[in-house]
Design a protein around this motif. Structure first.
Motif, PDB file in Angstrom:
ATOM      1  N   LEU A  76      -8.785   0.437   1.245  1.00 51.01           N
ATOM      2  CA  LEU A  76      -8.674  -0.216  -0.053  1.00 51.01           C
ATOM      3  C   LEU A  76      -9.715  -1.327  -0.170  1.00 51.01           C
TER       4      LEU A  76
ATOM      5  N   THR B   5      -3.101   0.040  -5.279  1.00 49.85           N
ATOM      6  CA  THR B   5      -4.483   0.297  -4.840  1.00 49.85           C
ATOM      7  C   THR B   5      -5.360  -0.956  -4.913  1.00 49.85           C
ATOM      8  N   ARG B   6      -4.859  -2.009  -5.489  1.00 46.74           N
ATOM      9  CA  ARG B   6      -5.614  -3.266  -5.592  1.00 46.74           C
ATOM     10  C   ARG B   6      -4.676  -4.399  -5.182  1.00 46.74           C
TER      11      ARG B   6
ATOM     12  N   GLY C   7      -1.997  -1.079 -11.179  1.00 47.64           N
ATOM     13  CA  GLY C   7      -1.976  -0.831  -9.732  1.00 47.64           C
ATOM     14  C   GLY C   7      -2.132  -2.076  -8.895  1.00 47.64           C
TER      15      GLY C   7
ATOM     16  N   HIS D  26      -6.153   1.166   5.109  1.00 48.42           N
ATOM     17  CA  HIS D  26      -5.797   2.043   3.986  1.00 48.42           C
ATOM     18  C   HIS D  26      -7.000   2.366   3.107  1.00 48.42           C
TER      19      HIS D  26
ATOM     20  N   ALA E 256       0.834  -1.212   0.000  1.00 47.20           N
ATOM     21  CA  ALA E 256       0.000   0.000   0.000  1.00 47.20           C
ATOM     22  C   ALA E 256       0.864   1.256   0.000  1.00 47.20           C
TER      23      ALA E 256
END
Length: 345
Positions: A222, A192-193, A249, A220, A187
């Motif tokens: 996410l 982001t994934r 990402g 985070h 992170a």
């Protein structure tokens, strides 16, 4: 059930009755039978009479080994390992053996298949017949702990497991925080994934790593997707890697290094570059991890310290049973190598 001096095995053959046969017939634990045999206190008269009747019915003759269950120590520890050759359990068993031998204890090692509850029970009964002073379990499957919790054992039991329940005595490496450190690393790089390839969900270590992954994603803010579940093998990581949905990402946290090795192979076959297109983190830090292409970022477990801690627990339980000990998990260490980087713009 019984014949002259023996017990029927159900196939027409007979064998000499043992302490466990007496316990089953009397409806008590073998520990209670041992107390009756050795004329120890704290046995109810009715229970004592039932045990003595079972002894007479089976014509059971207590052996020196049976007496030794409660009268003396043998400086031998029974070690029960899973019937797998995975890096983690093998390393734990090896380092426990080192620690036990340094403490001048012998180790009787036996393997039991995960999920075979009858087999686990039989293995433990066999160790008790060998007069072990304690039993140590290297646990992969949570079902093994449930079997042990259902037994009334006459010796201390120490288990290497990531279990919220503290019985039997549990020693562990902090799988939860180790998983969080892996996800936090990804992170903070900007991914982001962050997908997860989990170990078998009967395994307490796998469950703790899933929990850490979820909680760090939440910290985070996410997205949490469903984890893909493997079986700890490189082959399962490879099969999962062929079908994972990789987007810009993306990153992957694999629950062990062997599944990460399979993932790396499958991702390369798909034409993806690591870490330019997708970052990968493993768990364990197997000896090969630093020599892969690219070298694998992973979470290192301190199996040597775990072996020493297990032996310390055994010594206290056997020699100073009134002493209470803390249950602080051993920390992990994130090893950053070249399989992770910031995602491409």
């Amino acid at each position: 059930m019984s014949e002259v001096g023996g017990v029927s095995d159900g196939d027409g053959s007979t064998r000499t009755a043992n302490i466990f046969d007496v316990a089953r017939l009397a409806g008590v634990s073998h520990q209670t039978v041992s107390r009756v045999i050795n004329d120890l206190p704290n046995v109810r008269p009715a229970t004592r009479a039932r045990v003595e009747q079972a002894i007479a019915q089976l014509r059971y003759s207590p052996s020196p080994a049976a007496r030794a269950l409660v009268t003396r120590r043998t400086r031998t520890i029974g070690l029960v390992t899973p019937g797998v050759s995975d890096y983690g359990p093998t390393s734990i068993a090896m380092h426990f053996n080192f620690a036990a031998h340094a403490g001048r204890y012998n180790v009787e090692t036996v393997s039991a298949l995960e999920g075979d509850q009858a087999g686990v029970r039989a293995v433990i009964e066999g160790l008790l017949r060998q007069r072990v002073d304690a039993i140590v379990l290297v646990v992969v499957d949570e079902d093994v702990l449930e079997v042990v919790r259902g037994l009334d054992l006459s010796v201390p039991v120490v288990a290497s497991a990531s279990s919220a329940r503290r019985s039997p005595l549990i020693v562990s490496i902090d799988q939860y925080r180790g998983a969080r450190s892996a996800v936090r690393h990804l992170a903070e790089l900007g991914h982001t994934r962050i997908l997860h390839v989990a170990g078998p969900l009967r395994a307490s270590d796998a469950l703790e790593r899933v929990r850490g992954w979820r909680d760090e994603l939440a910290a985070h803010q996410l997205e949490v997707t469903d984890p893909r579940v493997g079986d700890w093998s490189a082959a399962s990581g490879y099969e999962i890697g062929k079908t994972l949905d990789i987007e810009p990402g993306s990153a992957i946290f694999a629950a062990n290094d062997h599944m990460a090795i399979g993932l790396l192979s499958a991702l390369r076959e798909r034409g993806l570059s690591i870490p330019a297109d997708v970052s990968v983190v493993g768990f364990d830090d197997v000896p090969e991890a630093g020599y892969l292409y690219p070298p694998l970022t992973t979470v290192r477990q301190d199996f040597a310290s775990l072996g020493v801690l297990m032996m310390q627990k055994v010594l206290i339980a056997v020699e100073e049973p009134d002493v209470k000990t803390e249950d602080t998990p051993i920390p992990t260490h994130l090893v950053v190598r070249q399989s992770t980087s910031a995602p491409a713009p």
